[in-house]
Design a protein around this motif. Structure first.
Motif, PDB file in Angstrom:
ATOM      1  N   GLU A  47      -7.229  13.167  -7.821  1.00 40.06           N
ATOM      2  CA  GLU A  47      -6.147  12.688  -6.979  1.00 40.06           C
ATOM      3  C   GLU A  47      -6.673  11.671  -5.980  1.00 40.06           C
ATOM      4  OE1 GLU A  47      -3.847  15.540  -4.923  1.00 40.06           O
ATOM      5  OE2 GLU A  47      -3.167  16.580  -6.719  1.00 40.06           O
ATOM      6  N   ARG A  48      -5.802  10.718  -5.608  1.00 40.59           N
ATOM      7  CA  ARG A  48      -6.081   9.830  -4.483  1.00 40.59           C
ATOM      8  C   ARG A  48      -4.784   9.645  -3.707  1.00 40.59           C
ATOM      9  NH1 ARG A  48      -8.819   5.242  -5.258  1.00 40.59           N
ATOM     10  NH2 ARG A  48      -7.725   4.193  -3.574  1.00 40.59           N
ATOM     11  N   ASP A  49      -4.928   9.359  -2.424  1.00 45.99           N
ATOM     12  CA  ASP A  49      -3.772   9.321  -1.528  1.00 45.99           C
ATOM     13  C   ASP A  49      -3.351   7.913  -1.143  1.00 45.99           C
ATOM     14  OD1 ASP A  49      -3.510  12.105  -1.368  1.00 45.99           O
ATOM     15  OD2 ASP A  49      -5.130  12.225   0.096  1.00 45.99           O
TER      16      ASP A  49
ATOM     17  N   THR B 247       0.858  -1.188   0.000  1.00 46.68           N
ATOM     18  CA  THR B 247       0.000   0.000   0.000  1.00 46.68           C
ATOM     19  C   THR B 247       0.893   1.236   0.000  1.00 46.68           C
ATOM     20  OG1 THR B 247      -1.811  -1.098   1.162  1.00 46.68           O
ATOM     21  CG2 THR B 247      -1.763   1.305   1.244  1.00 46.68           C
ATOM     22  N   TYR B 248       0.695   2.091  -0.998  1.00 49.65           N
ATOM     23  CA  TYR B 248       1.457   3.339  -1.132  1.00 49.65           C
ATOM     24  C   TYR B 248       0.590   4.494  -0.642  1.00 49.65           C
ATOM     25  CZ  TYR B 248       4.752   0.862  -4.216  1.00 49.65           C
ATOM     26  OH  TYR B 248       5.671  -0.001  -4.740  1.00 49.65           O
ATOM     27  N   ASN B 249       1.033   5.186   0.384  1.00 46.52           N
ATOM     28  CA  ASN B 249       0.337   6.378   0.873  1.00 46.52           C
ATOM     29  C   ASN B 249       0.949   7.603   0.197  1.00 46.52           C
ATOM     30  OD1 ASN B 249      -1.403   4.986   2.757  1.00 46.52           O
ATOM     31  ND2 ASN B 249       0.454   4.598   3.952  1.00 46.52           N
ATOM     32  N   LEU B 250       0.818   7.634  -1.109  1.00 42.45           N
ATOM     33  CA  LEU B 250       1.359   8.700  -1.957  1.00 42.45           C
ATOM     34  C   LEU B 250       0.240   9.253  -2.816  1.00 42.45           C
ATOM     35  CD1 LEU B 250       4.522   6.764  -3.160  1.00 42.45           C
ATOM     36  CD2 LEU B 250       4.584   8.798  -1.709  1.00 42.45           C
ATOM     37  N   ARG B 251       0.374  10.507  -3.213  1.00 39.68           N
ATOM     38  CA  ARG B 251      -0.631  11.086  -4.101  1.00 39.68           C
ATOM     39  C   ARG B 251      -0.358  10.654  -5.539  1.00 39.68           C
ATOM     40  NH1 ARG B 251       0.153  15.386  -0.753  1.00 39.68           N
ATOM     41  NH2 ARG B 251       1.516  16.460  -2.219  1.00 39.68           N
ATOM     42  N   GLY B 252      -1.401  10.193  -6.179  1.00 39.93           N
ATOM     43  CA  GLY B 252      -1.356   9.845  -7.589  1.00 39.93           C
ATOM     44  C   GLY B 252      -2.686  10.208  -8.213  1.00 39.93           C
ATOM     45  N   LEU B 253      -2.916   9.754  -9.427  1.00 38.62           N
ATOM     46  CA  LEU B 253      -4.124  10.124 -10.164  1.00 38.62           C
ATOM     47  C   LEU B 253      -4.929   8.886 -10.539  1.00 38.62           C
ATOM     48  CD1 LEU B 253      -2.577  12.729 -12.645  1.00 38.62           C
ATOM     49  CD2 LEU B 253      -3.588  13.175 -10.396  1.00 38.62           C
TER      50      LEU B 253
END
Length: 723
Positions: free
Chosen positions: A58-60, A42-48
């Motif tokens: 965006e999702r986090d 699980t990546y807690n990074l902003r992406g699209l």
């Protein structure tokens, strides 16, 4: 001592645990295997991602699944996102990592790199999987990265970064951007990047499925394609999972039964990667009808095993079968585990549990369940056979031999023992032991043509040519049909004996099979019609191989090339590669051997040929062979619809590679009238000279708003159900 691959898996786990411990931006949220072969991150990074209304939002949080196949680390891990992501180098079924993967790279480095890709710190618009995302990224590079935070954990002693800070958004993230889109594109005229916590309507995406339900990414569509519609309906995903389960047992047996009639290694979409064949194992021509019949008989035998005396256990088994029909492997496994916990002697449920585990790629649990099926009812014959087949599939030949020997003590007259145990002995070149079994079997069944065929095989391989040919001629007297003609011809070619006679037999088998294809009723397609292309292409391979042994390389190539193009079987590719090698076309030979190994990694002799040609170790990444094999089965089509849609079609191929007829089978109603478009297309799958074959092939027609439309043939070794 653990194998090099196991040691690498153990090192990967240790490194990842140490690297990501207490690191909030990347977390390990699932593992399967000991040591792990499947991870979920699980990546807690902003992406699209793209919302249902066509907006880019965006999702986090993003979830990635990584599958370390049997080819790892030589072959790149198979990676796919379980949550939606809008990025040039991601699509629904895979992450494009082939351009930068090397066996020397650690899994930890790959995981960090994918995180940088998710946050748009890295992206490649030159060879995209998502053309629209590439176009958007090229036009809006000033907005990137979406998340500028360092993805990799800091060195020891440095402060850890928080998982998310609300104010840390790209400066222009909420701008409305004008992007040109063609009239037929489904996207809105303006692409909007909006934070997930803004006032824009943004329903939360569904959570990813549990880890144990996820199959190998290559299996996620029957043809292993990257062009599958981005919004596949739920029932279509269930249908694909049922295909995985339905083909799980046949695939295991097709790989492991190393004897005549079960011998061609089928490339079926699976959640498991097959092992290499033993060195020296011979690969005679296909007998698809006998193999299919044998698999059907085994399935029926399992279903006829005694039930349980406990009604609750029977009810749990029934619930498991319903869950399988619904595509719910987790519930199926849970129900079958309940059944065997209620009745530990319920052998049939243990086997069904093993099959279900196998369909999800959990080989360890599958083997354990099949072993318990034998222990549950030691007097039953079928559990021993199922266990022996699975041992062979896993490459555990000694265990397979021991299991057949146990069965031999229990049921010495069982007709399957001689063929399968004899086949294992032959794979190990233990010809005297194989001959003893097969001679006894031939004496016990004097009217069985295939028993004579097997006896002829072991004698020819023992260099007892006269007695071998005597048995072969006796087999043909009993059964002069096309299948037997082809099998005898192939074995004669393998032994390099009586090649003129073998040529006559092979030509007769092809003529008979192609005449059968002339009688196909395209309006009433039967399962046998869909199996016929596999049979005919195998016969072409036999004839090409005979010409090769006779030194007629031009004729050999004219039959092996179409057999390879349509069949894509590793052994056929190896044959064609040997033709190129004899013709001194060394780059073409290396290329073909590489493709053959991609189609069937078990071909050890092919690997040796590649090393010899390369005059040293073969480079780790010569070609993206999997993509090339997929491309060989792909026809690009004009745009049929601008929406995401897919459907199965049956097509009738004729000698010049033309699609003479096309008929809608199932799928999206939007594509129901696309048959004419297919009939105007050229398949590119040419037949041998003077061939009169008419082959029915099934494939999937897919249209996407950003990749256009194409048609991909199913592999010949996958025969979908008829209408």
């Amino acid at each position: 001592m653990p194998s090099p691959r196991i040691r690498r898996l153990m090192l990967d786990e240790e490194t990842l645990q140490g690297l990501l411990q207490n690191w909030p931006l990347i977390q390990i949220t699932g593992k399967a295997g000991m040591p792990p072969e499947i991870y979920r991150f699980t990546y807690n990074l902003r992406g699209l991602y793209v919302s249902g209304s066509g907006q880019i939002l965006e999702r986090d949080s993003h979830v990635l699944e990584v599958n370390l196949t049997l080819g790892y680390p030589r072959r790149a891990p198979q990676c796919r996102m379980l949550t939606p992501l809008f990025h040039p180098n991601f699509d629904d079924s895979m992450v494009c990592i082939g351009d930068f993967w090397a066996a020397s790279e650690g899994l930890d480095q790959l995981i960090i790199r994918i995180g940088r890709m998710i946050s748009y710190q890295e992206y490649n618009t030159k060879s995209p999987l998502n053309g629209l995302a590439a176009k958007w990224a090229a036009q809006n590079s000033h907005l990137l990265p979406i998340d500028p935070r360092p993805v990799a954990p800091p060195l020891d002693g440095a402060p850890k970064a928080p998982a998310s800070q609300q104010g840390e958004k790209p400066v222009r993230a909420q701008m409305v951007l004008d992007v040109f889109t063609p009239a037929e594109d489904q996207w809105s005229e303006k692409i909007v990047i909006t934070p997930e916590h803004s006032g824009v309507s943004n329903p939360s995406p569904a959570p990813p499925p549990p880890l144990s339900t996820v199959s190998n990414p290559i299996v996620s569509s029957p043809a292993g394609l990257k062009t599958r519609s981005a919004a596949a309906p739920q029932e279509d995903r269930f249908r694909r999972w049922r295909l995985v389960l339905f083909f799980s047992l046949p695939a295991i047996l097709a790989v492991c039964l190393v004897w005549y009639g079960f011998h061609r290694q089928a490339q079926v979409p699976l959640g498991v990667t097959p092992r290499k064949l033993p060195a020296g194992a011979a690969k005679p021509a296909v007998v698809d009808t006998r193999r299919a019949a044998g698999l059907d008989r085994l399935r029926e035998s399992v279903m006829q095993l005694p039930g349980s005396s406990d009604p609750e256990a029977l009810r749990a088994e029934d619930n498991a079968r319903k869950s399988i029909q619904a595509g719910d492997s987790v519930s199926a496994i849970t129900a079958l585990k309940q059944a065997v916990s209620l009745d530990s002697n319920f052998s049939r449920a243990w086997i069904e549990l093993g099959w279900t585990y196998s369909a999800t790629g959990d080989k360890t649990s599958a083997l354990n369940a099949l072993q318990k099926a034998v222990d549950a009812d030691p007097a039953q014959i079928v559990p021993y056979k199922t266990l022996a087949f699975y041992y062979t599939f896993l490459g555990k030949r000694d265990d397979a031999v021991a299991t057949w020997q146990r069965l031999k003590n229990l049921a010495p007259d069982d007709p399957d023992i001689a063929s399968n145990l004899g086949g294992l002995y032959m794979a190990e070149k233990r010809y005297p032991e194989a001959a003893s079994l097969l001679e006894a079997a031939a004496l016990a069944s004097p009217s069985d043509a295939f028993a004579q065929l097997r006896l002829g095989m072991v004698r020819l391989r023992s260099h007892n040519t006269d007695q071998g040919m005597k048995a072969m001629h006796k087999a043909l007297e009993m059964n002069p049909g096309a299948e037997m003609l082809n099998n005898v011809a192939y074995e004669m070619a393998e032994a390099g004996t009586n090649l003129a006679e073998a040529l006559v037999y092979s030509q007769r088998s092809i003529r008979e099979a192609e005449e059968r294809s002339q009688k196909i009723d395209f309006q009433n397609i039967q399962k046998a019609n869909l199996q016929l292309p596999g049979t005919i292409t195998a016969y072409w391979d036999t004839l090409g191989w005979i010409y090769f042994k006779m030194g007629d390389l031009a004729r050999a190539e004219s039959y092996l090339t179409p057999a390879w193009q349509l069949r894509q079987e590793g052994l056929v590719g190896d044959h064609l590669g040997q033709v190129y090698e004899k013709q001194k076309k060394l780059p073409a030979a290396l290329h073909m051997f590489n493709l053959a190994l991609e189609a069937n990694p078990r071909l050890e002799e092919t690997s040796a040929r590649m090393r010899n040609l390369a005059n040293g170790p073969v480079p780790e990444m010569q070609l993206n062979a999997r993509e090339e094999l997929d491309f060989m089965r792909t026809i690009q089509l004009p745009i049929i619809t601008a929406t995401n849609a897919s459907a199965d079609f049956d097509v009738l191929l004729v000698a010049n590679g033309k699609i003479e007829k096309a008929s809608f089978s199932s799928g999206s109603e939007t594509l129901k009238g696309a048959g004419k478009t297919l009939e105007n297309a050229q398949s590119g799958e040419a037949f041998p000279p003077a061939s009169t074959a008419r082959l029915i092939r099934r494939g999937i027609l897919s249209c996407s708003s950003y990749t256009g439309c194409n048609f991909v043939f199913y592999p010949l070794t996958v025969v979908p159900g008829t209408n």
